[in-house]
Design an enzyme around this catalytic site. Sequence first.
Site, PDB file in Angstrom:
ATOM      1  N   ASN A   9      -8.953 -24.268  38.686  1.00 32.50           N
ATOM      2  CA  ASN A   9      -9.631 -23.731  37.503  1.00 32.50           C
ATOM      3  C   ASN A   9      -9.425 -24.738  36.380  1.00 32.50           C
ATOM      4  O   ASN A   9      -8.319 -24.871  35.859  1.00 32.50           O
ATOM      5  CB  ASN A   9      -9.011 -22.366  37.158  1.00 32.50           C
ATOM      6  CG  ASN A   9      -9.554 -21.801  35.857  1.00 32.50           C
ATOM      7  OD1 ASN A   9     -10.493 -22.344  35.280  1.00 32.50           O
ATOM      8  ND2 ASN A   9      -8.963 -20.719  35.396  1.00 32.50           N
ATOM      9  N   TRP A  10     -10.494 -25.449  36.052  1.00 34.58           N
ATOM     10  CA  TRP A  10     -10.360 -26.537  35.073  1.00 34.58           C
ATOM     11  C   TRP A  10     -10.377 -26.021  33.630  1.00 34.58           C
ATOM     12  O   TRP A  10     -10.234 -26.803  32.685  1.00 34.58           O
ATOM     13  CB  TRP A  10     -11.468 -27.584  35.283  1.00 34.58           C
ATOM     14  CG  TRP A  10     -11.391 -28.287  36.611  1.00 34.58           C
ATOM     15  CD1 TRP A  10     -10.417 -28.144  37.571  1.00 34.58           C
ATOM     16  CD2 TRP A  10     -12.311 -29.257  37.131  1.00 34.58           C
ATOM     17  NE1 TRP A  10     -10.676 -28.946  38.653  1.00 34.58           N
ATOM     18  CE2 TRP A  10     -11.840 -29.647  38.420  1.00 34.58           C
ATOM     19  CE3 TRP A  10     -13.496 -29.825  36.649  1.00 34.58           C
ATOM     20  CZ2 TRP A  10     -12.509 -30.587  39.206  1.00 34.58           C
ATOM     21  CZ3 TRP A  10     -14.159 -30.760  37.439  1.00 34.58           C
ATOM     22  CH2 TRP A  10     -13.661 -31.134  38.692  1.00 34.58           C
ATOM     23  N   LYS A  11     -10.584 -24.728  33.459  1.00 40.91           N
ATOM     24  CA  LYS A  11     -10.567 -24.104  32.123  1.00 40.91           C
ATOM     25  C   LYS A  11     -11.448 -24.910  31.156  1.00 40.91           C
ATOM     26  O   LYS A  11     -12.465 -25.437  31.573  1.00 40.91           O
ATOM     27  CB  LYS A  11      -9.126 -23.919  31.643  1.00 40.91           C
ATOM     28  CG  LYS A  11      -8.305 -23.114  32.662  1.00 40.91           C
ATOM     29  CD  LYS A  11      -6.982 -22.634  32.135  1.00 40.91           C
ATOM     30  CE  LYS A  11      -6.247 -21.848  33.223  1.00 40.91           C
ATOM     31  NZ  LYS A  11      -4.966 -21.295  32.787  1.00 40.91           N
ATOM     32  N   HIS A  94     -10.086 -13.254  34.689  1.00 38.06           N
ATOM     33  CA  HIS A  94      -8.948 -14.126  34.381  1.00 38.06           C
ATOM     34  C   HIS A  94      -8.201 -13.563  33.167  1.00 38.06           C
ATOM     35  O   HIS A  94      -8.816 -13.006  32.262  1.00 38.06           O
ATOM     36  CB  HIS A  94      -9.443 -15.554  34.092  1.00 38.06           C
ATOM     37  CG  HIS A  94      -8.305 -16.526  34.056  1.00 38.06           C
ATOM     38  ND1 HIS A  94      -7.514 -16.685  32.943  1.00 38.06           N
ATOM     39  CD2 HIS A  94      -7.792 -17.350  35.005  1.00 38.06           C
ATOM     40  CE1 HIS A  94      -6.578 -17.579  33.213  1.00 38.06           C
ATOM     41  NE2 HIS A  94      -6.725 -17.997  34.469  1.00 38.06           N
ATOM     42  N   GLU A  96      -7.017 -14.912  30.651  1.00 38.63           N
ATOM     43  CA  GLU A  96      -7.484 -15.417  29.348  1.00 38.63           C
ATOM     44  C   GLU A  96      -8.726 -14.663  28.904  1.00 38.63           C
ATOM     45  O   GLU A  96      -8.950 -14.447  27.716  1.00 38.63           O
ATOM     46  CB  GLU A  96      -7.711 -16.935  29.437  1.00 38.63           C
ATOM     47  CG  GLU A  96      -6.369 -17.672  29.505  1.00 38.63           C
ATOM     48  CD  GLU A  96      -6.354 -18.933  30.352  1.00 38.63           C
ATOM     49  OE1 GLU A  96      -7.427 -19.495  30.609  1.00 38.63           O
ATOM     50  OE2 GLU A  96      -5.244 -19.334  30.767  1.00 38.63           O
ATOM     51  N   GLU A 166      -2.146 -13.469  39.222  1.00 44.28           N
ATOM     52  CA  GLU A 166      -1.689 -14.427  38.217  1.00 44.28           C
ATOM     53  C   GLU A 166      -0.870 -13.687  37.166  1.00 44.28           C
ATOM     54  O   GLU A 166      -1.442 -13.122  36.222  1.00 44.28           O
ATOM     55  CB  GLU A 166      -2.887 -15.114  37.546  1.00 44.28           C
ATOM     56  CG  GLU A 166      -3.763 -15.914  38.481  1.00 44.28           C
ATOM     57  CD  GLU A 166      -4.498 -17.035  37.764  1.00 44.28           C
ATOM     58  OE1 GLU A 166      -4.529 -18.136  38.317  1.00 44.28           O
ATOM     59  OE2 GLU A 166      -5.015 -16.823  36.642  1.00 44.28           O
ATOM     60  N   GLY A 172       0.540 -21.435  32.563  1.00 43.32           N
ATOM     61  CA  GLY A 172       0.649 -22.514  31.579  1.00 43.32           C
ATOM     62  C   GLY A 172       2.021 -22.588  30.925  1.00 43.32           C
ATOM     63  O   GLY A 172       2.221 -23.291  29.942  1.00 43.32           O
ATOM     64  N   SER A 212       1.432 -21.704  37.018  1.00 46.32           N
ATOM     65  CA  SER A 212       2.324 -22.869  37.112  1.00 46.32           C
ATOM     66  C   SER A 212       2.569 -23.338  38.541  1.00 46.32           C
ATOM     67  O   SER A 212       3.680 -23.736  38.900  1.00 46.32           O
ATOM     68  CB  SER A 212       3.650 -22.589  36.387  1.00 46.32           C
ATOM     69  OG  SER A 212       3.418 -22.363  35.011  1.00 46.32           O
ATOM     70  N   GLY A 233      -4.214 -24.139  37.578  1.00 46.10           N
ATOM     71  CA  GLY A 233      -4.756 -24.524  36.274  1.00 46.10           C
ATOM     72  C   GLY A 233      -4.385 -25.956  35.940  1.00 46.10           C
ATOM     73  O   GLY A 233      -5.051 -26.906  36.350  1.00 46.10           O
ATOM     74  N   GLY A 234      -3.302 -26.131  35.204  1.00 45.31           N
ATOM     75  CA  GLY A 234      -2.919 -27.460  34.708  1.00 45.31           C
ATOM     76  C   GLY A 234      -2.872 -28.539  35.776  1.00 45.31           C
ATOM     77  O   GLY A 234      -3.374 -29.651  35.577  1.00 45.31           O
TER      78      GLY A 234
HETATM   79  P1  13P Z   1      -1.545 -22.927  35.262  1.00 45.75           P
HETATM   80  O1  13P Z   1      -1.531 -23.454  36.673  1.00 45.75           O
HETATM   81  O2  13P Z   1      -1.818 -23.966  34.228  1.00 45.75           O
HETATM   82  O3  13P Z   1      -0.329 -22.078  34.970  1.00 45.75           O
HETATM   83  O4  13P Z   1      -2.817 -21.920  35.183  1.00 45.75           O
HETATM   84  C1  13P Z   1      -2.973 -20.939  36.126  1.00 45.75           C
HETATM   85  C2  13P Z   1      -4.294 -20.304  35.928  1.00 45.75           C
HETATM   86  O5  13P Z   1      -4.511 -19.599  34.957  1.00 45.75           O
HETATM   87  C3  13P Z   1      -5.353 -20.575  36.919  1.00 45.75           C
HETATM   88  O6  13P Z   1      -6.432 -19.727  36.745  1.00 45.75           O
END
Ligand code: 13P
Length: 249
Positions: A9-11, A94, A96, A166, A172, A212, A233-234
């Site tokens: 997920n490149w956000k 998600h 967020e 999640e 994050g 993470s 994510g990251g």
């Molecule tokens: P991180 O891997 O940056 O913690 O993000 C997880 C995430 O929200 C993937 O959708």
Amino acid sequence: MRNYYIAGNWKMHKTRAEAAALAQALVAQLKDGKHKYLVAPSFTALETVAAIVKGSNILLGAQNMAAEEQGAHTGEVSVLQLKDLGVHTVILGHSERRHTYKEDDGLINKKVQLALQHGLEVILCVGELLSEREAGKAEAVCETQTVQGLAGVAAADFSRVTIAYEPVWAIGTGRTATPEDADAIHAYIRQVIARLYGADAAQQILIQYGGSVKPDNAAQLMAKENIDGALVGGAALKADTFVPIATFQ
Ligand code: 13P
């Protein structure tokens, strides 16, 4: 045996040129990968990335979608537009979206149903806040989000759903759920699915862990019986960190 499914997920990151460079690197480096793969760029890079992953073993995902098919919805992106770009899967619910943009289970459920009606696959994200975990409510929160997110979804369509657990406090933050804690919630979600769709469906559904996930913890997490992959994510923003996760043994 279930497959492993690793999704990035490149956000809200990457210009088209940056997204293209990452997608090209992933196509080259994952071409012999054995698991199921997906990348979810921003809407603005979908068309660019679609052309690069086409014909590869990497599926194209979107990070969100409107709850309506089309119409007067300024700033939204419809399922028809996503399909037009070659999107295969949409990430819905998600944390967020839930917490920053106040999407509730009813809205998320409308999106889930609409995406499935149009033939897309769905990654439905569920997960508790730190305060909810500390209050002993992690299972109950994930159960509610799962049940309400899937309300009205027929068994035939459910085969196109993946769930991503999640925990919000692990996203994050560098703080990962222990493999044991994550596996316990995954097992609980599988029980909820068994109640809703039967034992076979519960055995077959892929449940990803997200929060993470890094090259140094991915294998331990995915070694757990109920953890079928990762929503990253990251660490999905660079081939150097995503490829080792995606090719874990
Ligand atoms: P991180 O891997 O940056 O913690 O993000 C997880 C995430 O929200 C993937 O959708």
